[in-house]
Enzyme design. Structure first.
Site, PDB file in Angstrom:
ATOM      1  CG  MET A   1      -0.216  -7.437 -27.641  1.00  0.00           C
ATOM      2  SD  MET A   1      -1.037  -6.249 -26.556  1.00  0.00           S
ATOM      3  CE  MET A   1      -0.936  -4.764 -27.524  1.00  0.00           C
TER       4      MET A   1
ATOM      5  CG  ASP B   1      -2.363 -18.131 -33.279  1.00  0.00           C
ATOM      6  OD1 ASP B   1      -2.269 -17.089 -32.590  1.00  0.00           O
ATOM      7  OD2 ASP B   1      -1.546 -19.091 -33.168  1.00  0.00           O
TER       8      ASP B   1
ATOM      9  CB  VAL C   1       3.579 -13.721 -34.628  1.00  0.00           C
ATOM     10  CG1 VAL C   1       2.513 -13.910 -35.693  1.00  0.00           C
ATOM     11  CG2 VAL C   1       4.845 -13.149 -35.237  1.00  0.00           C
ATOM     12  CB  VAL C   2       6.337 -14.868 -30.480  1.00  0.00           C
ATOM     13  CG1 VAL C   2       5.373 -15.697 -29.666  1.00  0.00           C
ATOM     14  CG2 VAL C   2       6.759 -15.600 -31.744  1.00  0.00           C
ATOM     15  CD  GLU C   3       8.734  -7.630 -29.915  1.00  0.00           C
ATOM     16  OE1 GLU C   3       7.701  -7.825 -30.573  1.00  0.00           O
ATOM     17  OE2 GLU C   3       9.368  -6.566 -29.933  1.00  0.00           O
TER      18      GLU C   3
ATOM     19  CE  LYS D   1       7.105  -8.975 -33.514  1.00  0.00           C
ATOM     20  NZ  LYS D   1       5.685  -9.232 -33.393  1.00  0.00           N
TER      21      LYS D   1
ATOM     22  CB  SER E   1       6.731  -3.720 -27.828  1.00  0.00           C
ATOM     23  OG  SER E   1       6.956  -5.070 -27.590  1.00  0.00           O
TER      24      SER E   1
ATOM     25  CG  HIS F   1       3.926   0.056 -29.688  1.00  0.00           C
ATOM     26  ND1 HIS F   1       4.530   0.844 -28.743  1.00  0.00           N
ATOM     27  CD2 HIS F   1       3.816  -1.181 -29.114  1.00  0.00           C
ATOM     28  CE1 HIS F   1       4.763   0.131 -27.657  1.00  0.00           C
ATOM     29  NE2 HIS F   1       4.349  -1.096 -27.858  1.00  0.00           N
TER      30      HIS F   1
ATOM     31  CG  ASN G   1      -1.961  -5.948 -22.524  1.00  0.00           C
ATOM     32  OD1 ASN G   1      -3.147  -6.165 -22.720  1.00  0.00           O
ATOM     33  ND2 ASN G   1      -1.184  -6.766 -21.830  1.00  0.00           N
TER      34      ASN G   1
ATOM     35  CD  GLU H   1       4.861   4.722 -29.413  1.00  0.00           C
ATOM     36  OE1 GLU H   1       5.825   5.443 -29.637  1.00  0.00           O
ATOM     37  OE2 GLU H   1       4.931   3.676 -28.729  1.00  0.00           O
TER      38      GLU H   1
ATOM     39  CG  ASN I   1       8.067   0.784 -24.586  1.00  0.00           C
ATOM     40  OD1 ASN I   1       7.395   1.053 -23.588  1.00  0.00           O
ATOM     41  ND2 ASN I   1       7.788  -0.237 -25.383  1.00  0.00           N
TER      42      ASN I   1
HETATM   43  N1  LIG Z   1       1.703  -8.060 -24.422  1.00  0.00           N
HETATM   44  C1  LIG Z   1       1.901  -6.749 -24.437  1.00  0.00           C
HETATM   45  O1  LIG Z   1       1.696  -6.054 -23.432  1.00  0.00           O
HETATM   46  C2  LIG Z   1       2.332  -6.081 -25.718  1.00  0.00           C
HETATM   47  C3  LIG Z   1       2.166  -4.697 -25.860  1.00  0.00           C
HETATM   48  C4  LIG Z   1       2.515  -4.095 -27.071  1.00  0.00           C
HETATM   49  C5  LIG Z   1       3.028  -4.865 -28.102  1.00  0.00           C
HETATM   50  N2  LIG Z   1       3.195  -6.215 -27.921  1.00  0.00           N
HETATM   51  C6  LIG Z   1       3.731  -6.990 -29.042  1.00  0.00           C
HETATM   52  O2  LIG Z   1       2.669  -7.714 -29.642  1.00  0.00           O
HETATM   53  C7  LIG Z   1       3.160  -8.926 -30.213  1.00  0.00           C
HETATM   54  C8  LIG Z   1       2.365 -10.102 -29.687  1.00  0.00           C
HETATM   55  O3  LIG Z   1       2.483 -10.124 -28.291  1.00  0.00           O
HETATM   56  P1  LIG Z   1       1.493 -10.971 -27.372  1.00  0.00           P
HETATM   57  O4  LIG Z   1       1.745 -10.524 -25.983  1.00  0.00           O
HETATM   58  O5  LIG Z   1       0.125 -10.900 -27.929  1.00  0.00           O
HETATM   59  O6  LIG Z   1       2.075 -12.438 -27.572  1.00  0.00           O
HETATM   60  P2  LIG Z   1       1.354 -13.837 -27.324  1.00  0.00           P
HETATM   61  O7  LIG Z   1       2.440 -14.794 -27.049  1.00  0.00           O
HETATM   62  O8  LIG Z   1       0.240 -13.704 -26.376  1.00  0.00           O
HETATM   63  O9  LIG Z   1       0.707 -14.183 -28.761  1.00  0.00           O
HETATM   64  C9  LIG Z   1       1.432 -14.492 -29.895  1.00  0.00           C
HETATM   65  C10 LIG Z   1       0.560 -15.352 -30.779  1.00  0.00           C
HETATM   66  O10 LIG Z   1       1.177 -15.478 -32.050  1.00  0.00           O
HETATM   67  C11 LIG Z   1       0.931 -16.774 -32.508  1.00  0.00           C
HETATM   68  N3  LIG Z   1       1.880 -17.088 -33.576  1.00  0.00           N
HETATM   69  C12 LIG Z   1       3.175 -17.407 -33.471  1.00  0.00           C
HETATM   70  N4  LIG Z   1       3.686 -17.606 -34.719  1.00  0.00           N
HETATM   71  C13 LIG Z   1       2.679 -17.400 -35.583  1.00  0.00           C
HETATM   72  C14 LIG Z   1       2.563 -17.464 -37.001  1.00  0.00           C
HETATM   73  N5  LIG Z   1       3.602 -17.790 -37.765  1.00  0.00           N
HETATM   74  N6  LIG Z   1       1.378 -17.177 -37.572  1.00  0.00           N
HETATM   75  C15 LIG Z   1       0.308 -16.865 -36.806  1.00  0.00           C
HETATM   76  N7  LIG Z   1       0.366 -16.815 -35.468  1.00  0.00           N
HETATM   77  C16 LIG Z   1       1.536 -17.070 -34.866  1.00  0.00           C
HETATM   78  C17 LIG Z   1       1.057 -17.650 -31.286  1.00  0.00           C
HETATM   79  O11 LIG Z   1       0.419 -18.896 -31.461  1.00  0.00           O
HETATM   80  C18 LIG Z   1       0.373 -16.775 -30.250  1.00  0.00           C
HETATM   81  O12 LIG Z   1      -1.002 -17.081 -30.184  1.00  0.00           O
HETATM   82  C19 LIG Z   1       4.632  -8.969 -29.844  1.00  0.00           C
HETATM   83  O13 LIG Z   1       5.373  -8.464 -30.930  1.00  0.00           O
HETATM   84  C20 LIG Z   1       4.733  -8.037 -28.655  1.00  0.00           C
HETATM   85  O14 LIG Z   1       6.018  -7.461 -28.499  1.00  0.00           O
HETATM   86  C21 LIG Z   1       2.848  -6.835 -26.757  1.00  0.00           C
END
Ligand SMILES: NC(=O)c1ccc[n+]([C@@H]2O[C@H](COP(=O)([O-])OP(=O)(O)OC[C@H]3O[C@@H](n4cnc5c(N)ncnc54)[C@H](O)[C@@H]3O)[C@@H](O)[C@H]2O)c1
Length: 715
Positions: free
Chosen positions: A325, A344, A401-403, A408, A430, A451, A454, A463, A501
């Site tokens: 994302m 990152d 970053v990670v969910e 967060k 999300s 929000h 993808n 959103e 959602n």
């Molecule tokens: N993948 C989807 O379809 C989708 C859709 C909508 C929203 N989201 C939301 O987007 C967010 C990211 O999801 P994603 O799928 O891209 O995850 P991902 O795992 O692909 O990427 C997360 C990135 O965050 C980095 N990270 C972790 N801790 C960090 C920090 N302290 N500082 C900087 N970077 C850091 C990680 O190294 C990683 O590269 C989540 O909150 C997820 O719920 C995802």
């Protein structure tokens, strides 16, 4: 001045020429409403009365020629009796025919865009000169209708039946190269030379160097194919159109049929055939839904424009997290002109993020959409970094970053200390509550949710989530940024699942309960795809990612245990427990493998079928209509609940969010328009008939009162 109206003027130019210039007052664009048509009629009379005029040039003083008919009048018009619609078409066609029949040569100069009625007008002139950055096309099928001002009649006679069917049935804009190659226009020039080129061509006609009567006569007669050629051409073209349009969109095939039917008729009879065909599609629920969708889209854009009025300019942005994302958001931001820092903690993630951006850009270069220099500029506008140094100067920060709530809130609290105090800090979570996360911040009023969906570059919806403490000014700036990214922002109030959602998971609950009761998941997918969804629920779960879906389902079950119980999430849990994560690891409800041309191919996986069979019966036969109801009622009910609880401000925004965010079938228009199409009272009856399945099917207070007063969501 020969004629002066509020939509157009006619003035003399040089010796013996007149220029009819479209310049709608108090508007940014030219379009055909009743007044513009009336003025065109009067202008043609005024030109005919001027015996000294022997050539006419059509131009526009706006950035675009004519964007088409005034679509705001379609909703009311299409509800009128057939004869009223035909009378409206005849009025316009009589005027266009009068233009075509003038006893002098006519040339049009096309700038910007000329769509629908705009292109139909151009086709009524003898010659067309086009600016090399202009676009023409017939987008009518996107509104569920066909060209009705002579487009299906003149276009095949000018560019050939097969090209015309392709143009009209696809609804696509056409560029100057294609237009010239097909013969839709006679010359392409630089925009600054357009008017002069038009005048030069007109003079040549007046001097007898070009036979404008010959140009004209081919539009008045049969198409230039013999009967045998025509049969072959139409059979092939119609087969292709039917296949591409699918069963839910009748307009493309109706247009092709009309062209075939009037191919050997003279102009006026052909126009009558077109009018019949137009009326037959204008009266369909599909046209009603698609016109409604178009108007919803315009209304939502207007709302966003108002919401973001007076906000500070965003010169630089930062995205935290370079994953799927974050990488996508940084790419979108940079490609829309905002230099963006992408931060990152892992060098590998930054490399992948840049490589993905590079791949997308290279594809655009290959397709000729951007130049290599543009590609370099976008890549140069993304600053990948492991450091926090650049964050102090940006105007908005998007956390992706990670969910994980703990991670967060830690990241957000740290960011708050590094960034300017008056800029928005937003999270792309999300599932995590924006209001709850703001509790760990010093400036909760500057915090909101954003929000994205993808893949970010392709999905149009964002959103914007307002937490309990989010300031209006923060919402305004975030909406402004989303618009700058080329997205459609819809502001929603914070709640589990936000809007999209929250509405999607009751649909998955419907799926879970159907499977519990013995329905076959392959059959459910088939029925829902036939209903109009781009993919059935099992396939959609695979695409979302089973792990993501299971996590979100748990959040929803916690928040709304009555409706979205753990029980209803069992099918995805089963996949998850067997490490079948969906498309991402090639195995879920289906199997996914790279196919020809590198595209992922989905096949039925006997292993998955067997696994499901061990836990669910799968042999109970369900009526197709019941499958649709059991899937759709929970989704529609939840949408109405979100409206009732003010999670979303209007029916227009709710429906558009589902079409743009979930791929809800556009020809139905959205869950609330779907309820309208069934009728509120009948819908409540359907819910009651399913109430033995639990609160998921319980009609909302809003719907009960609407059923009583026999009211609808849309006028
Ligand atoms: N993948 C989807 O379809 C989708 C859709 C909508 C929203 N989201 C939301 O987007 C967010 C990211 O999801 P994603 O799928 O891209 O995850 P991902 O795992 O692909 O990427 C997360 C990135 O965050 C980095 N990270 C972790 N801790 C960090 C920090 N302290 N500082 C900087 N970077 C850091 C990680 O190294 C990683 O590269 C989540 O909150 C997820 O719920 C995802």
């Amino acid at each position: 001045m020969i004629y002066q109206g509020s939509a157009l003027t006619v003035a003399t130019v040089g010796s013996g020429m007149a220029e009819l210039c479209f310049d709608r007052q108090q508007d940014r664009v030219n379009k055909f409403d009743q007044n513009a048509l009336l003025e065109l009629d009067e202008a043609i009379t005024a030109i005919s009365d001027q015996k000294s005029i022997s050539g006419l040039l059509l131009t526009s003083a706006k950035d675009s020629f004519i964007v088409g008919a005034d679509i705001t009048m379609f909703t009311d018009l299409f509800r009128q009796p057939e004869d009223t619609i035909k009378a409206w078409l005849k009025t316009a066609n009589d005027i266009f025919c009068r233009l075509e029949d003038l006893s002098l040569p006519t040339v049009s100069a096309i700038n910007g865009i000329a769509l629908g009625g705009g292109l139909e007008l151009l086709l009524a002139t003898d010659y067309r000169v086009m600016a090399n950055d202009a676009k023409i096309g017939f987008p009518e099928v996107k509104l569920g209708v066909i060209p009705g001002f002579g487009g299906t009649v003149r276009l095949p006679r000018v560019i050939g039946a097969d090209n015309a069917i392709e143009w009209i049935a696809s609804g696509k804009d056409q560029n100057p190269q294609t237009a010239l190659a097909c013969g839709a226009v006679d010359a392409v020039v630089a925009p600054e030379h357009l008017r002069q080129a038009g005048l030069d061509l007109l003079q040549q006609c007046m001097a007898g160097h070009f036979d404008y009567q010959k140009q004209r006569s081919r539009k008045l007669e049969a198409i230039s194919l013999n009967k045998m050629e025509a049969t072959m051409a139409f059979t092939t073209a119609k087969g292709l159109v039917a296949q591409q349009a699918g069963p839910h969109y009748p307009a493309p095939l109706t247009a092709a049929n009309a062209i075939e039917k009037h191919a050997f008729l003279p102009r006026d009879e052909a126009l009558a055939v077109e009018a019949d065909a137009f009326v037959s599609v204008a009266k369909t629920p599909v046209a009603n839904a698609l016109v409604g969708m178009f108007l919803n889209d315009q209304a939502v854009k207007k709302i966003a424009g108002k919401q973001s009025q007076g906000t500070a300019e965003i010169h630089r942005a930062a995205v935290i997290g370079a994953g799927i994302m974050g990488g996508g958001i940084a790419f979108q931001s940079a490609s829309r002109g905002t230099p963006t820092v992408m931060k990152d903690i892992q060098p590998g993630a930054l490399e992948t993020g840049m490589a993905e951006a590079g791949k997308l850009l290279a594809r655009s270069v290959e397709k000729g959409q951007i130049s290599v220099a543009d590609m370099a500029a976008v890549l140069g506008a993304i600053t990948p970094t492991l450091s926090d140094d650049a964050l102090a100067t940006v105007d908005i920060v998007v956390e992706a970053v990670v969910e994980n709530e703990k991670v967060k809130t830690g990241v957000l609290a740290g960011l708050e200390k590094m960034i300017k105090t008056d800029i928005p800090l937003v999270s792309n979570t999300s599932t995590i509550s924006i209001s709850r996360m703001s509790d760990s911040l010093e400036r909760p009023e500057m915090f909101a949710g954003m929000h994205f969906f993808n893949p970010v570059h392709r999905m149009p919806l964002v959103e914007v989530i307002r937490g309990e403490k989010t300031a209006n000014s923060t919402v305004a700036t975030v909406v402004n940024y989303a618009r700058k990214l080329g997205k459609t922002p819809i502001v929603v109030n914070d709640c589990p699942g936000f809007l999209v959602n929250r509405v999607l998971f009751p649909y998955f609950s419907g799926f879970g309960l159907l499977m519990r009761d013995g329905a076959d998941f392959l059959e459910i997918d088939k029925v829902m795809e036939r209903f109009g969804w781009p993919m059935g629920p099992a396939y959609l779960l695979d695409v979302i990612g089973i792990d993501t879906a299971v996590h979100a389902a748990d959040v929803m079950a916690d928040a709304f245990p009555d409706r979205m119980s753990v029980e209803s999430g069992k099918p995805s849990k089963l996949m998850f427990e067997h490490k079948r994560l969906g498309q991402k690891n090639g195995r879920g409800f289906y199997r996914y493998q790279p196919g020809r041309k590198g595209k992922t191919e989905k096949t039925v996986d006997p292993e998955a079928v067997e696994l499901v069979r061990q836990h669910f019966d799968g042999d109970t036969a369900f009526d197709k209509e019941d499958i649709v109801h059991r899937m759709m009622l929970p989704m529609c009910l939840e949408t109405s609940r979100c409206l009732e609880e003010n999670i979303v401000a209007s029916a227009v925004e709710a429906d558009l969010a589902m079409v743009l965010g979930l791929g809800f079938p556009p020809f139905i228009g959205g869950p609330l328009r779907y309820i309208d199409s069934i009728g509120t009272a009948k819908f409540v009856e359907l819910c009651r008939a399913h109430q033995h399945l639990g609160p998921l099917y319980e009609p909302t207070r809003l719907l009960l009162s609407m059923a009583e007063s026999n009211s609808t969501f849309f006028a």
